[in-house]
Design an enzyme around this catalytic site. Structure first.
Site, PDB file in Angstrom:
ATOM      1  N   HIS A 260       0.825  -1.277  -0.134  1.00  0.00           N
ATOM      2  CA  HIS A 260      -0.172  -0.105   0.209  1.00  0.00           C
ATOM      3  C   HIS A 260       0.960   1.145   0.193  1.00  0.00           C
ATOM      4  O   HIS A 260       1.982   1.329   0.497  1.00  0.00           O
ATOM      5  CB  HIS A 260      -0.890   0.101   1.254  1.00  0.00           C
ATOM      6  CG  HIS A 260      -2.120   0.917   1.181  1.00  0.00           C
ATOM      7  ND1 HIS A 260      -1.792   2.426   1.309  1.00  0.00           N
ATOM      8  CD2 HIS A 260      -3.259   0.807   0.524  1.00  0.00           C
ATOM      9  CE1 HIS A 260      -3.141   2.909   1.178  1.00  0.00           C
ATOM     10  NE2 HIS A 260      -3.903   1.900   0.617  1.00  0.00           N
ATOM     11  N   ASP A 314      -7.952  -5.280  -0.203  1.00  0.00           N
ATOM     12  CA  ASP A 314      -8.228  -6.137  -1.321  1.00  0.00           C
ATOM     13  C   ASP A 314      -7.946  -7.591  -0.968  1.00  0.00           C
ATOM     14  O   ASP A 314      -8.199  -8.702  -1.758  1.00  0.00           O
ATOM     15  CB  ASP A 314      -7.896  -5.822  -2.649  1.00  0.00           C
ATOM     16  CG  ASP A 314      -8.256  -4.361  -3.193  1.00  0.00           C
ATOM     17  OD1 ASP A 314      -9.578  -4.288  -2.905  1.00  0.00           O
ATOM     18  OD2 ASP A 314      -7.740  -3.575  -3.656  1.00  0.00           O
TER      19      ASP A 314
END
Ligand code: ACO
Length: 377
Positions: A260, A314
């Site tokens: 991320h 996700d």
């Protein structure tokens, strides 16, 4: 300023915002100052959407009005259904959603963005109608009729009903509602930025949301949830995880659902979603994908030791949706159904102190080149 510094605008503030905040070092996500885990435990998606839009928790009557307004605006025009019928059934549902949302804007008067009342109704319509478009396309492409929404069902129940023609069990619809809370907002990510750039031109909110949907589709952003499940299926079993991860890293391929831009620890949403997996398994039976995912997380942490690359939102969401019987290419549209709340909150904010986005660039091309006639090239 060195060129690398600006790539992807990493670390460059693009706007001031009071909608949400991420502490990427400590793994904390807050919507309007409230921890996302607390909202997941105590709130609903529509209450969270109101919080994001208006900056505080609603009173009982404000919440009742908002839930009623959204419930009564879930229907879509038969012409939108006709439009969805015309799209190729092998097309991606995110493209159908983007087309459907852009078309919605042709039916509703959203152009005067200086009108606060109009903007409220645009927000209500968008939050209400995205699930109807997603469910309609999912059914139409396999030859089934689109189902009209049912006003007696909650937001999440109604979506699952429109998708499957069955009223889901309360525990399952609550799980989906929590997934929607988790996906509702996440500071200045690519899709939110795409939306506020469009908003800064004073485009109508349907166009703003259609821009955001386009940005969310990519595999480096919301599209990763679909790819995670494909990857887990391809790996097949926990025993195959180590060679798969080793192969991917050697080939410099990214492991989907990991890493991320902001989080340098495990994404707090991934932790909540991992817990939700367990709940869905109690309802629907275990998933073979889960054991593979846990092993991918373990092996990646070992092989990527030293790099702050951990599961993001996700990584586990697809497993939850897959176990609910939802097709993989509908995962990102479900993400959009939730994130529309955050996009609209940023749209409201952008309108309050609007300035057209028109950044600069570092020109690296040539100057003063002659035009060479075609016959001489
Ligand atoms: N697997 C393996 N290595 C990774 C991964 C990954 N998933 N993510 C980052 N890295 C490595 C990169 O190879 C790079 O290594 P290097 O410095 O040796 O070249 C380093 O970590 C930095 O990676 P970048 O891609 O430059 O970092 P950035 O901040 O741009 O990446 C991103 C963030 C795009 C999310 C990235 O981690 C990624 O591609 N992950 C996979 C896709 C994904 O899951 N996307 C969903 C994100 S959450 C969301 O948008 C809702």
């Amino acid at each position: 300023m060195p060129h690398d510094f600006m790539l992807g605008l990493a670390g460059v503030p693009a706007a001031k915002s009071a909608v949400s905040d991420v502490d990427g070092q400590r793994g904390i996500l807050e919507y309007r100052g409230i921890r996302v885990e607390e909202l997941c435990g105590r709130s609903s998606f529509l209450e969270t959407a109101w919080l994001l839009l208006f900056g505080r928790l609603p009173s009982q009557s404000e919440l009742e009005r908002f839930v009623r307004d959204v419930t009564l605006h879930r229907r879509i025009k038969y012409r939108i259904v006709e439009l969805l019928k015309c799209l190729p059934e092998q097309g991606h549902p995110m493209d159908a959603l983007q087309a459907g949302v852009a078309a919605l804007g042709m039916y509703y008067p959203g152009r005067n963005v200086a009108d606060a009342d109009n903007n409220y109704w645009s927000a209500v319509r968008l939050i209400a109608k995205l699930p109807t478009i997603v469910a309609a396309y999912a059914r139409l492409r396999r030859g089934d009729d689109a189902l009209p929404p049912r006003d007696d069902l909650s937001f999440a129940e109604n979506f699952l009903y429109m998708l499957t023609e069955r009223v889901p069990d309360k525990a399952l619809s609550r799980t989906l509602d929590v997934c929607l809370i988790l996906h509702a907002e996440h500071t200045m990510n690519a899709s939110t930025f795409a939306g506020i750039v469009t908003a800064s031109t004073l485009a109508d909110p349907y166009t703003v949301v259609a821009s955001s949907i386009g940005a969310l589709k990519g595999p480096l952003h919301g599209g990763a949830n679909e790819e995670v499940v494909q990857m887990l299926r391809e790996i097949g079993s926990p025993a195959q995880v180590t060679p798969y991860v080793q192969g991917a890293l050697a080939a410099k391929r990214k492991i989907m659902g990991l890493g991320h831009r902001v989080y340098k620890v495990k994404d707090p949403r991934a932790t909540v979603l991992q817990g939700l997996c367990e709940q869905v398994f109690r309802e629907c039976g275990p998933s073979p994908l889960y054991a593979v995912a846990v092993e991918v997380e373990r092996v990646s942490a070992e092989l990527l030791a030293g790099k702050p690359i951990y599961p993001n939102v996700d990584f586990y969401s697809g497993i939850v949706y897959d176990k609910m019987g939802i097709e993989a290419d509908c995962f990102t549209p479900i993400f959009a159904m939730a994130r529309v709340a955050g996009w609209l909150a940023h749209w409201f904010e952008q309108l309050r102190e609007n300035k057209l986005y028109r950044p600069d660039q570092i020109y690296e091309g040539e100057h003063n080149r002659p035009y060479v006639p075609l016959s001489q090239r």
